[in-house]
Write an enzyme that holds these catalytic residues in place. Sequence first.
Site, short mmCIF file in Angstrom:
data_model
loop_
_atom_site.label_atom_id
_atom_site.label_comp_id
_atom_site.label_asym_id
_atom_site.label_seq_id
_atom_site.Cartn_x
_atom_site.Cartn_y
_atom_site.Cartn_z
N ASN A 123 -19.03 16.54 -51.27
CA ASN A 123 -19.26 17.90 -51.76
C ASN A 123 -18.03 18.79 -51.69
O ASN A 123 -17.93 19.78 -52.43
CB ASN A 123 -20.39 18.56 -50.96
N THR A 173 -7.91 -11.07 -72.60
CA THR A 173 -9.22 -10.48 -72.83
C THR A 173 -9.66 -10.78 -74.25
O THR A 173 -8.91 -10.54 -75.20
CB THR A 173 -9.16 -8.95 -72.62
N LYS A 175 -11.14 -10.44 -77.76
CA LYS A 175 -11.36 -9.35 -78.70
C LYS A 175 -11.96 -9.92 -79.99
O LYS A 175 -11.69 -11.07 -80.33
CB LYS A 175 -10.05 -8.63 -79.01
N LYS A 201 -11.07 -13.67 -70.41
CA LYS A 201 -11.79 -12.59 -69.71
C LYS A 201 -12.81 -11.92 -70.60
O LYS A 201 -12.55 -11.64 -71.76
CB LYS A 201 -10.77 -11.55 -69.23
N ASP A 203 -14.50 -8.57 -71.67
CA ASP A 203 -14.14 -7.16 -71.59
C ASP A 203 -15.15 -6.45 -70.70
O ASP A 203 -16.27 -6.93 -70.50
CB ASP A 203 -14.09 -6.53 -72.98
N GLU A 204 -14.73 -5.31 -70.16
CA GLU A 204 -15.60 -4.60 -69.22
C GLU A 204 -16.91 -4.16 -69.87
O GLU A 204 -17.92 -3.99 -69.19
CB GLU A 204 -14.87 -3.40 -68.61
N HIS A 294 -12.61 -5.18 -62.52
CA HIS A 294 -12.14 -4.25 -63.55
C HIS A 294 -12.36 -2.83 -63.06
O HIS A 294 -13.27 -2.57 -62.27
CB HIS A 294 -12.87 -4.48 -64.87
N HIS A 327 -7.20 -4.68 -61.83
CA HIS A 327 -6.30 -4.12 -62.85
C HIS A 327 -5.48 -3.00 -62.23
O HIS A 327 -6.03 -2.10 -61.60
CB HIS A 327 -7.11 -3.60 -64.04
N SER A 379 -2.44 -5.41 -67.59
CA SER A 379 -3.18 -5.62 -68.83
C SER A 379 -3.23 -4.32 -69.62
O SER A 379 -3.41 -3.25 -69.05
CB SER A 379 -4.61 -6.08 -68.51
#
Length: 475
Positions: A123, A173, A175, A201, A203-204, A294, A327, A379
Amino acid sequence: MSPQTETKASVGFKAGVKDYRLTYYTPEYETQDTDILAAFRVSPQPGVPPEEAGAAVAAESSTGTWTSVWTDGLTNLDRYKGRCYNIEPVAGEENQYICYVAYPLDLFEEGSVTNMFTSIVGNVFGFKALRALRLEDLRIPVAYVKTFQGPPHGIQVERDKLNKYGRPLLGCTIKPKLGLSAKNYGRACYECLRGGLDFTKDDENVNSQPFMRWRDRFLFCAEAIYKSQAETGEIKGHYLNATAGTCEEMIKRAVFARELGVPIVMHDYLTGGFTANTSLSQYCRDNGLLLHIHVAMHAVIDRQKNHGMHFRVLAKALRLSGGDHIHSGTVVGKLEGERDITLGFVDLLRDDYTEKDRCRGIFFTQSWVSTPGVLPVASGGIHVWHMPALTEIFGDDSVLQFGGGTLGHPWGNAPGAVANRVALEACVQARNEGRDLAREGNTIIREAAKWSPELAAACEVWKEIKFEFPAMDTI
């Protein structure tokens, strides 16, 4: 007034509001080896003295509240309170101060990053007396470090499992990150692995969406791993993302990965949470799985220079909670990362002992005793022309991960993987021969490209691609 309701000054409690600095600003305090030490960048509101601001941080993140309470008399505040023990102005910044706070170890549950952060970065970050507040660094005492398991395995055990030594590991990664079917996804993994990469890998973002459910992805990726291993004779892996909506579902996915016999799983540790991450890390230790971490969401927390939390704190928290890779930025790629600062927290991830070094943003000397190290993962926006710099900056104990820099090769995934592997081997050989990678890097890549048409094609495609933007977070 009846005797039951009468109050007397001699009782020791006086209602009302008093300055925090009267209790929590203690410049004479000598820190203890068992204290957790924190360095906060504090920006007080106009009219708030830095001593009051620093004391407010110490109070609100430990035993204090906005007013005096009679139950203070039921405990020993001197034993449990946080103390602001030093304040120094930030050079070049107006009305910003580094406030050092010491917390007694008894304030924190053993082996719980969640509890530690709930207090230290809770807080207090919404406190109105402060315009902004940032946690720059933590010193975790050895007594507290030893209450954590830490990384499931660590750098040396990972190298032994993979039988790969003397060079950085290579990854990619897959794609596009979203939209592929499980079969096409597995095919992309296979092409990259057979071309020479050590890892591919998830991807996240990839969890278990309608276009590709997790179980299908795990099966096709396992097939890619075993097929590429048979062809190359090397141990391969794919970071199977076990992140899920519940801890139970996450562990179920990790169990299935173990049953498939794959070497590594993955977790998004900030969006998934520290409690979930620690549970997964302990499962991985018990069942022989490596754990890739990640950092999705980290820039929401660490990108602003005057508010939030520096990534070096998140890195320390991860080493406690557990992960074998994390990462860490690239310095040279598309994502944020100033060189000295990045190398500062890379050393915090890998080394057993790190000395205080303000030039690299390290505020405290940190000992990790027997806690295993974590491999930093570079990366984001990197390609073959970056290979000499990456090899020189990160050294052997790292993972260099080329997503677009592999899959964007004009001849396909496997040639893209070949180009990266040839470039890496050339840089490692040149370094071992004593050549200066920083000065001769481009020459080394051009020489290697004469013998590798795949590398030559990659060099031509990415010869003018640069990400030259100043880092937001500097010392």
